[in-house]
Design a protein around this motif. Structure first.
Motif, mmCIF file in Angstrom:
data_model
loop_
_atom_site.group_PDB
_atom_site.id
_atom_site.type_symbol
_atom_site.label_atom_id
_atom_site.label_comp_id
_atom_site.label_asym_id
_atom_site.label_seq_id
_atom_site.Cartn_x
_atom_site.Cartn_y
_atom_site.Cartn_z
ATOM 1 N N ALA A 15 0.831 -1.209 0.000
ATOM 2 C CA ALA A 15 0.000 0.000 0.000
ATOM 3 C C ALA A 15 0.863 1.257 0.000
ATOM 4 O O ALA A 15 1.921 1.311 0.619
ATOM 5 C CB ALA A 15 -0.918 -0.001 1.210
ATOM 6 N N THR A 16 0.376 2.261 -0.727
ATOM 7 C CA THR A 16 1.064 3.551 -0.766
ATOM 8 C C THR A 16 0.240 4.587 -0.016
ATOM 9 O O THR A 16 -0.923 4.363 0.334
ATOM 10 C CB THR A 16 1.296 3.995 -2.223
ATOM 11 O OG1 THR A 16 0.046 4.056 -2.892
ATOM 12 C CG2 THR A 16 2.235 3.043 -2.944
ATOM 13 N N VAL A 17 0.823 5.743 0.190
ATOM 14 C CA VAL A 17 0.229 6.756 1.060
ATOM 15 C C VAL A 17 -1.027 7.386 0.470
ATOM 16 O O VAL A 17 -2.044 7.509 1.154
ATOM 17 C CB VAL A 17 1.273 7.847 1.390
ATOM 18 C CG1 VAL A 17 0.646 8.969 2.186
ATOM 19 C CG2 VAL A 17 2.434 7.246 2.147
ATOM 20 N N ALA A 18 -0.994 7.806 -0.785
ATOM 21 C CA ALA A 18 -2.114 8.552 -1.362
ATOM 22 C C ALA A 18 -3.428 7.768 -1.346
ATOM 23 O O ALA A 18 -4.452 8.306 -0.890
ATOM 24 C CB ALA A 18 -1.772 9.019 -2.767
ATOM 25 N N PRO A 19 -3.461 6.520 -1.810
ATOM 26 C CA PRO A 19 -4.733 5.790 -1.735
ATOM 27 C C PRO A 19 -5.229 5.593 -0.303
ATOM 28 O O PRO A 19 -6.434 5.642 -0.050
ATOM 29 C CB PRO A 19 -4.422 4.444 -2.395
ATOM 30 C CG PRO A 19 -3.277 4.721 -3.290
ATOM 31 C CD PRO A 19 -2.465 5.762 -2.586
ATOM 32 N N LEU A 20 -4.304 5.407 0.625
ATOM 33 C CA LEU A 20 -4.723 5.250 2.020
ATOM 34 C C LEU A 20 -5.269 6.556 2.584
ATOM 35 O O LEU A 20 -6.250 6.554 3.327
ATOM 36 C CB LEU A 20 -3.566 4.736 2.864
ATOM 37 C CG LEU A 20 -3.138 3.298 2.586
ATOM 38 C CD1 LEU A 20 -1.956 2.911 3.457
ATOM 39 C CD2 LEU A 20 -4.287 2.336 2.790
ATOM 40 N N LEU A 21 -4.670 7.686 2.212
ATOM 41 C CA LEU A 21 -5.180 8.972 2.677
ATOM 42 C C LEU A 21 -6.562 9.273 2.105
ATOM 43 O O LEU A 21 -7.416 9.853 2.780
ATOM 44 C CB LEU A 21 -4.206 10.093 2.326
ATOM 45 C CG LEU A 21 -2.931 10.147 3.160
ATOM 46 C CD1 LEU A 21 -2.020 11.272 2.676
ATOM 47 C CD2 LEU A 21 -3.263 10.331 4.631
ATOM 48 N N VAL A 22 -6.794 8.887 0.860
ATOM 49 C CA VAL A 22 -8.121 9.071 0.262
ATOM 50 C C VAL A 22 -9.147 8.252 1.040
ATOM 51 O O VAL A 22 -10.238 8.731 1.346
ATOM 52 C CB VAL A 22 -8.106 8.694 -1.238
ATOM 53 C CG1 VAL A 22 -9.511 8.640 -1.802
ATOM 54 C CG2 VAL A 22 -7.259 9.673 -2.021
ATOM 55 N N ARG A 23 -8.784 7.034 1.405
ATOM 56 C CA ARG A 23 -9.705 6.182 2.171
ATOM 57 C C ARG A 23 -9.924 6.724 3.588
ATOM 58 O O ARG A 23 -11.025 6.616 4.129
ATOM 59 C CB ARG A 23 -9.204 4.747 2.194
ATOM 60 C CG ARG A 23 -9.352 4.099 0.821
ATOM 61 C CD ARG A 23 -8.618 2.787 0.722
ATOM 62 N NE ARG A 23 -8.634 2.297 -0.632
ATOM 63 C CZ ARG A 23 -9.498 1.411 -1.105
ATOM 64 N NH1 ARG A 23 -10.432 0.929 -0.321
ATOM 65 N NH2 ARG A 23 -9.420 1.018 -2.365
ATOM 66 N N VAL A 24 -8.903 7.314 4.173
ATOM 67 C CA VAL A 24 -9.086 7.978 5.470
ATOM 68 C C VAL A 24 -10.035 9.163 5.316
ATOM 69 O O VAL A 24 -10.879 9.415 6.184
ATOM 70 C CB VAL A 24 -7.720 8.414 6.058
ATOM 71 C CG1 VAL A 24 -7.893 9.350 7.230
ATOM 72 C CG2 VAL A 24 -6.912 7.194 6.468
ATOM 73 N N GLY A 25 -9.914 9.880 4.195
ATOM 74 C CA GLY A 25 -10.845 10.976 3.916
ATOM 75 C C GLY A 25 -12.279 10.493 3.801
ATOM 76 O O GLY A 25 -13.212 11.149 4.272
ATOM 77 N N VAL A 26 -12.471 9.327 3.183
ATOM 78 C CA VAL A 26 -13.814 8.737 3.089
ATOM 79 C C VAL A 26 -14.342 8.444 4.489
ATOM 80 O O VAL A 26 -15.486 8.783 4.819
ATOM 81 C CB VAL A 26 -13.797 7.452 2.227
ATOM 82 C CG1 VAL A 26 -15.129 6.734 2.299
ATOM 83 C CG2 VAL A 26 -13.442 7.763 0.794
ATOM 84 N N LEU A 27 -13.515 7.848 5.320
ATOM 85 C CA LEU A 27 -13.920 7.524 6.690
ATOM 86 C C LEU A 27 -14.281 8.782 7.478
ATOM 87 O O LEU A 27 -15.339 8.850 8.118
ATOM 88 C CB LEU A 27 -12.803 6.753 7.398
ATOM 89 C CG LEU A 27 -13.022 6.460 8.880
ATOM 90 C CD1 LEU A 27 -14.124 5.445 9.066
ATOM 91 C CD2 LEU A 27 -11.737 5.984 9.522
ATOM 92 N N LEU A 28 -13.422 9.799 7.415
ATOM 93 C CA LEU A 28 -13.665 11.023 8.191
ATOM 94 C C LEU A 28 -14.897 11.783 7.700
ATOM 95 O O LEU A 28 -15.682 12.279 8.515
ATOM 96 C CB LEU A 28 -12.431 11.921 8.149
ATOM 97 C CG LEU A 28 -11.204 11.383 8.881
ATOM 98 C CD1 LEU A 28 -10.022 12.332 8.711
ATOM 99 C CD2 LEU A 28 -11.505 11.148 10.350
ATOM 100 N N SER A 29 -15.075 11.863 6.380
ATOM 101 C CA SER A 29 -16.247 12.590 5.879
ATOM 102 C C SER A 29 -17.533 11.842 6.226
ATOM 103 O O SER A 29 -18.557 12.469 6.520
ATOM 104 C CB SER A 29 -16.134 12.830 4.375
ATOM 105 O OG SER A 29 -16.105 11.619 3.665
#
Length: 183
Positions: A15-29
């Protein structure tokens, strides 16, 4: 079972950082949408664990029906809050819920397109998010202006605006159906 565990382990290692950050954004929103939708009594009680699990679903499986499911859960929370708990309908809360549901939807679409191991330029994610925020801002401004105009024009203008919105929704559905048949 062992194959799945190995697949998850390999995925986590690659796993790389950008896709994981996008998924964290999905969780937070999604979590923030639930905060706007549900009354405080539910957010501080036992159902909070269920809401946390529901919020994690679109982040873990963005290609599934999970984003639609959490949008329905949030709308159900809004209805429960306003009808079941008698909370007042306030514009800022409704606009916040709508904006967060849109951000959840668009980030889930981006997460669905990005594999876990994708190498993504930060500018691409920034452009995606800035376009989404521009849509949210434009929609909020237009909504407030239309509500102001409906309040000044009385019931006739409000009914006219509702019928115009319905006509636009039907036109968009017809356009999408035509585009689908064409391809």
């Amino acid at each position: 079972m062992i194959d799945r565990v190995l697949a998850v382990r390999t995925m986590a290692a690659r796993a790389t950082v950008a896709p994981l950050l996008v998924r964290v954004g999905v969780l937070l929103s999604t979590l923030l949408a639930f905060v706007f939708a549900y009354p405080v009594e539910i957010l501080t009680g036992r159902p909070l664990l269920l809401l946390l699990v529901a919020a994690a679903l679109p982040a873990l499986a963005p290609r599934s029906a999970a984003p639609t499911f959490v949008a329905l859960v949030a709308v159900g929370g809004w209805l429960l809050s306003t009808t079941g708990y008698g909370e007042r309908i306030v514009l800022w809360r409704l606009l916040g819920l709508a904006a967060l549901l849109y951000v959840t939807h668009t980030l889930a679409a981006l997460a669905a397109a990005l594999p876990y191991d994708a190498v993504v330029a930060p500018e691409m994610v920034a452009r995606w998010v800035s376009r989404a925020l521009a849509v949210v801002l434009g929609s909020a401004v237009l909504s407030v202006l239309l509500l102001f105009a409906a309040g000044r024009g009385g019931d006739r203008l409000f009914v006219g605006a509702a019928l115009a919105g319905l006509a636009v929704a039907v036109a968009v559905a017809a356009l999408l159906a035509w585009l689908l048949r064409r391809s």
